[in-house]
Write a protein that holds these residues in place. Structure first.
Motif, PDB file in Angstrom:
ATOM      1  N   ILE A  91       6.626  -2.062  -1.187  1.00 51.17           N
ATOM      2  CA  ILE A  91       7.105  -2.806  -2.279  1.00 51.17           C
ATOM      3  C   ILE A  91       6.178  -2.841  -3.371  1.00 51.17           C
ATOM      4  O   ILE A  91       6.395  -2.665  -4.695  1.00 51.17           O
ATOM      5  N   GLU A  92       4.867  -2.882  -2.942  1.00 55.61           N
ATOM      6  CA  GLU A  92       3.667  -2.927  -4.016  1.00 55.61           C
ATOM      7  C   GLU A  92       3.576  -1.411  -4.538  1.00 55.61           C
ATOM      8  O   GLU A  92       3.475  -1.570  -5.874  1.00 55.61           O
ATOM      9  N   CYS A  93       3.628  -0.484  -3.878  1.00 53.26           N
ATOM     10  CA  CYS A  93       3.706   0.757  -4.440  1.00 53.26           C
ATOM     11  C   CYS A  93       4.909   0.953  -5.500  1.00 53.26           C
ATOM     12  O   CYS A  93       4.926   1.615  -6.800  1.00 53.26           O
ATOM     13  N   ALA A  94       6.048   0.546  -5.297  1.00 52.30           N
ATOM     14  CA  ALA A  94       7.382   0.658  -6.006  1.00 52.30           C
ATOM     15  C   ALA A  94       7.135  -0.293  -7.211  1.00 52.30           C
ATOM     16  O   ALA A  94       7.339   0.402  -8.267  1.00 52.30           O
ATOM     17  N   PHE A  99      12.992  20.087  -3.501  1.00 55.83           N
ATOM     18  CA  PHE A  99      14.079  18.938  -3.285  1.00 55.83           C
ATOM     19  C   PHE A  99      13.602  17.613  -4.025  1.00 55.83           C
ATOM     20  O   PHE A  99      12.454  17.407  -4.612  1.00 55.83           O
ATOM     21  N   LYS A 100      14.662  17.064  -4.669  1.00 56.31           N
ATOM     22  CA  LYS A 100      14.319  15.758  -5.486  1.00 56.31           C
ATOM     23  C   LYS A 100      14.489  14.735  -5.200  1.00 56.31           C
ATOM     24  O   LYS A 100      14.036  13.470  -5.849  1.00 56.31           O
ATOM     25  N   SER A 101      15.515  14.423  -4.027  1.00 55.69           N
ATOM     26  CA  SER A 101      15.994  12.946  -3.485  1.00 55.69           C
ATOM     27  C   SER A 101      15.357  13.200  -2.140  1.00 55.69           C
ATOM     28  O   SER A 101      15.687  13.688  -1.224  1.00 55.69           O
ATOM     29  N   GLN A 107      -2.532   3.649   3.372  1.00 53.54           N
ATOM     30  CA  GLN A 107      -3.353   4.668   2.454  1.00 53.54           C
ATOM     31  C   GLN A 107      -2.251   5.905   2.188  1.00 53.54           C
ATOM     32  O   GLN A 107      -2.375   6.319   0.977  1.00 53.54           O
ATOM     33  N   GLU A 108      -1.670   6.131   3.066  1.00 57.70           N
ATOM     34  CA  GLU A 108      -0.421   7.424   2.836  1.00 57.70           C
ATOM     35  C   GLU A 108       0.602   6.715   1.958  1.00 57.70           C
ATOM     36  O   GLU A 108       0.776   7.702   1.197  1.00 57.70           O
ATOM     37  N   TYR A 109       1.043   5.730   1.993  1.00 61.35           N
ATOM     38  CA  TYR A 109       1.985   5.335   1.055  1.00 61.35           C
ATOM     39  C   TYR A 109       1.179   5.254  -0.633  1.00 61.35           C
ATOM     40  O   TYR A 109       1.887   5.571  -1.668  1.00 61.35           O
ATOM     41  N   GLU A 110       0.130   5.020  -0.566  1.00 59.20           N
ATOM     42  CA  GLU A 110      -0.852   4.913  -1.960  1.00 59.20           C
ATOM     43  C   GLU A 110      -0.905   6.501  -2.301  1.00 59.20           C
ATOM     44  O   GLU A 110      -0.793   6.952  -3.547  1.00 59.20           O
ATOM     45  N   ARG A 111      -1.244   7.315  -1.374  1.00 60.94           N
ATOM     46  CA  ARG A 111      -1.088   8.965  -1.609  1.00 60.94           C
ATOM     47  C   ARG A 111       0.323   9.264  -2.113  1.00 60.94           C
ATOM     48  O   ARG A 111       0.587  10.262  -3.316  1.00 60.94           O
ATOM     49  N   LEU A 112       1.131   9.034  -1.581  1.00 61.57           N
ATOM     50  CA  LEU A 112       2.547   8.967  -2.017  1.00 61.57           C
ATOM     51  C   LEU A 112       2.931   8.513  -3.470  1.00 61.57           C
ATOM     52  O   LEU A 112       3.563   9.347  -3.891  1.00 61.57           O
ATOM     53  N   TYR A 113       2.328   7.619  -3.709  1.00 60.04           N
ATOM     54  CA  TYR A 113       2.635   6.844  -5.035  1.00 60.04           C
ATOM     55  C   TYR A 113       1.840   7.642  -6.093  1.00 60.04           C
ATOM     56  O   TYR A 113       2.378   8.102  -6.973  1.00 60.04           O
ATOM     57  N   PHE A 131      13.072   7.176  -1.837  1.00 60.54           N
ATOM     58  CA  PHE A 131      14.093   5.944  -1.461  1.00 60.54           C
ATOM     59  C   PHE A 131      13.503   4.840  -1.633  1.00 60.54           C
ATOM     60  O   PHE A 131      13.795   4.019  -2.222  1.00 60.54           O
ATOM     61  N   HIS A 132      12.133   4.583  -0.819  1.00 59.24           N
ATOM     62  CA  HIS A 132      11.654   3.457  -0.828  1.00 59.24           C
ATOM     63  C   HIS A 132      10.955   3.061  -1.893  1.00 59.24           C
ATOM     64  O   HIS A 132      10.381   1.839  -2.059  1.00 59.24           O
ATOM     65  N   PHE A 133      10.650   3.743  -2.855  1.00 58.84           N
ATOM     66  CA  PHE A 133       9.862   3.533  -4.139  1.00 58.84           C
ATOM     67  C   PHE A 133      11.084   3.327  -5.227  1.00 58.84           C
ATOM     68  O   PHE A 133      10.479   2.683  -6.555  1.00 58.84           O
ATOM     69  N   GLU A 134      12.159   3.303  -5.051  1.00 59.70           N
ATOM     70  CA  GLU A 134      13.327   2.875  -6.138  1.00 59.70           C
ATOM     71  C   GLU A 134      14.050   1.622  -5.788  1.00 59.70           C
ATOM     72  O   GLU A 134      14.832   1.344  -5.346  1.00 59.70           O
ATOM     73  N   ILE A 135      13.077   0.555  -6.323  1.00 59.49           N
ATOM     74  CA  ILE A 135      13.543  -0.727  -6.596  1.00 59.49           C
ATOM     75  C   ILE A 135      13.993  -1.250  -7.891  1.00 59.49           C
ATOM     76  O   ILE A 135      13.207  -0.815  -8.630  1.00 59.49           O
TER      77      ILE A 135
END
Length: 448
Positions: A432-435, A268-270, A296-302, A318-322
């Motif tokens: 937002i920081e990760c994005a 899956f891509k989106s 920490q999970e958001y950083e792992r996701l990044y 979705f949340h990293f597409e700014i």
């Protein structure tokens, strides 16, 4: 006002009022940390760490940015000046569901009222209302929602055809989306969806054990083995058309980066993974003590996102597409989602709510598809609940990214639209920081 952060060996400063984001080096980062209001001092700690000539040069560069209003830019009194025009509708065609998801804000589909399907007549009136009350708009959005909208698919099809017939009379174009749990998906339905729908949102929560603990069938069994083959088949038929796999993480699966990785590995891509919306005190609630792990999970996701760039496993979260270059205008950044004004939800009975997350709470009915909007005070309350009127937001660096957060979360957690849900704020700021960090990575790799 500025905001400094460090992530994955890069330093950044956000100038809040101008919206400019600067990638900086460690010296500039240290200077700004020591002088958060721009009064730069060559401290002994700085001179012990860096050559004095380098410190002087960095200070001059920072002063130049300040002089050009690119750092510590001055605050300007801004507020929405023109009432927004209706453009989007959540059409609740089914207040019923064939799953019993534990966290469901819609109370397993009935919205704590009763189970009912929307009639063709009410649906047509809803589309007419949108067509007739969107002056100046060309593109309109309708999300067929529930409950589970596929339980009323014959009406969905009739409404789509009706919308296509009527849109030309008003010089409008409908963009249709459908949100489904996938249980009733089959080849016939996907053929229709692929032909007529711009987007499909497919709900699943990730790994089998995670999904099955929360998203159960009416018989109490896990739904993963029922829905996943159908979701895979549906995505395969979409080709280049939009879709989203939308998951929810809760206090029971705080390691949600593994669920995103699971989706990625399935091809899956989106992807999207939203924090749970639940009542305070629920065993699924994300609590303050969970925040560090969530960040920490958001950083792992990044890291997962970054490592996937340029490979056959590349995906979008979705949340990293700014969009940092062509994002929303300043008034949209202030006003946010537009609930009750730009966006409404319509129930099977034809009641109009400001947002699907308020459906079932009668105090928030703002009108109906026959008589129109008749509860102006509630509509105005939503309009005035913008970021410039929220005391907690005034000194927050993220206010023009999040627009003050979700009205429903603010109300359900604080009983006040002007008091944002603080745990949601902390999660949003980390996203937002990760994005931003990811955008810097994509610029280097030229992967846009």
């Amino acid at each position: 006002m500025i905001h400094l952060f460090y992530l994955d060996n890069k330093y950044f400063v956000i100038d809040v009022n101008s919206g400019l984001i600067h990638e900086i080096d460690e010296l500039v980062y240290d200077l700004l940390q020591a002088a958060p209001h721009g009064n730069f001092i060559k401290t002994q700690a700085l001179l012990d760490k860096y050559p004095e000539e380098a410190v002087d040069e960095a200070i001059e560069e920072l002063k130049s940015l300040i002089d050009n209003n690119q750092l510590f830019s001055q605050y300007q009194e801004i507020a929405p000046k023109i009432k927004p025009v209706l453009k989007a509708m959540c059409l609740n065609v089914a207040h019923d569901c064939n799953l019993t998801c534990e966290y469901c804000f819609a109370s397993q589909g009935d919205y704590k009222v009763h189970r009912i399907l929307m009639s063709e007549e009410v649906g047509k009136k809803a589309l007419d209302f949108l067509l007739q009350n969107s002056p100046g708009r060309t593109n309109l959005e309708v999300d067929f929602f529930g409950g589970e909208p596929l339980m009323n698919f014959e009406v969905v099809k009739k409404l789509v055809h009706y919308g296509r017939e009527e849109q030309g009379k008003y010089n409008k174009v409908f963009r249709f989306t459908i949100t489904t749990n996938g249980v009733l998906l089959d080849e016939e339905k996907m053929t229709f969806i692929n032909e007529h729908f711009d987007n499909i949102v497919l709900s699943a929560d990730g790994r089998k054990q995670v999904n099955d603990e929360i998203r159960k069938t009416l018989s109490g069994q896990g739904s993963y083995d029922v829905i996943m083959p159908k979701i895979k088949a549906a995505v395969k038929t979409r080709n280049e058309k939009s879709y989203f796999i939308r998951g929810t993480f809760t206090g029971k699966n705080l390691d949600f980066s593994k669920d995103i990785q699971h989706f990625r590995d399935l091809g899956f891509k989106s992807l999207s993974m939203e924090p749970v919306v639940t009542e305070p005190g629920s065993p699924l609630e994300i609590k303050e003590e969970h925040l560090e792990q969530v960040k920490q999970e958001y950083e792992r996701l990044y890291e997962l996102y970054k490592d996937s760039l340029g490979t056959d496993k590349a995906f979008h979260f979705f949340h990293f597409e700014i969009d940092l270059e062509h994002g929303p205008c300043v008034y949209k950044r202030i006003a946010g989602c537009g609930a009750g004004n730009e966006y409404i939800a319509v129930t099977p009975e034809g009641h109009i709510y400001p947002c699907h997350q308020f459906v079932g709470e009668e105090a928030f009915i703002i009108g109906d598809v026959t008589k129109g909007i008749w509860n102006k005070p509630i509509q105005d309350q939503f309009y005035n609940s913008h970021v410039m009127n929220k005391e907690n937001c005034t000194q927050c660096w993220a206010k023009y990214f999040c627009s003050g957060g979700c009205h429903a979360n603010a109300y359900h957690f604080n009983q006040d639209f002007l008091k944002p849900y603080p745990i949601g704020c902390e999660m949003e700021k980390k996203r937002i920081e990760c994005a931003i960090r990811l955008q810097a990575e994509r610029m280097v790799s030229h992967d846009y």
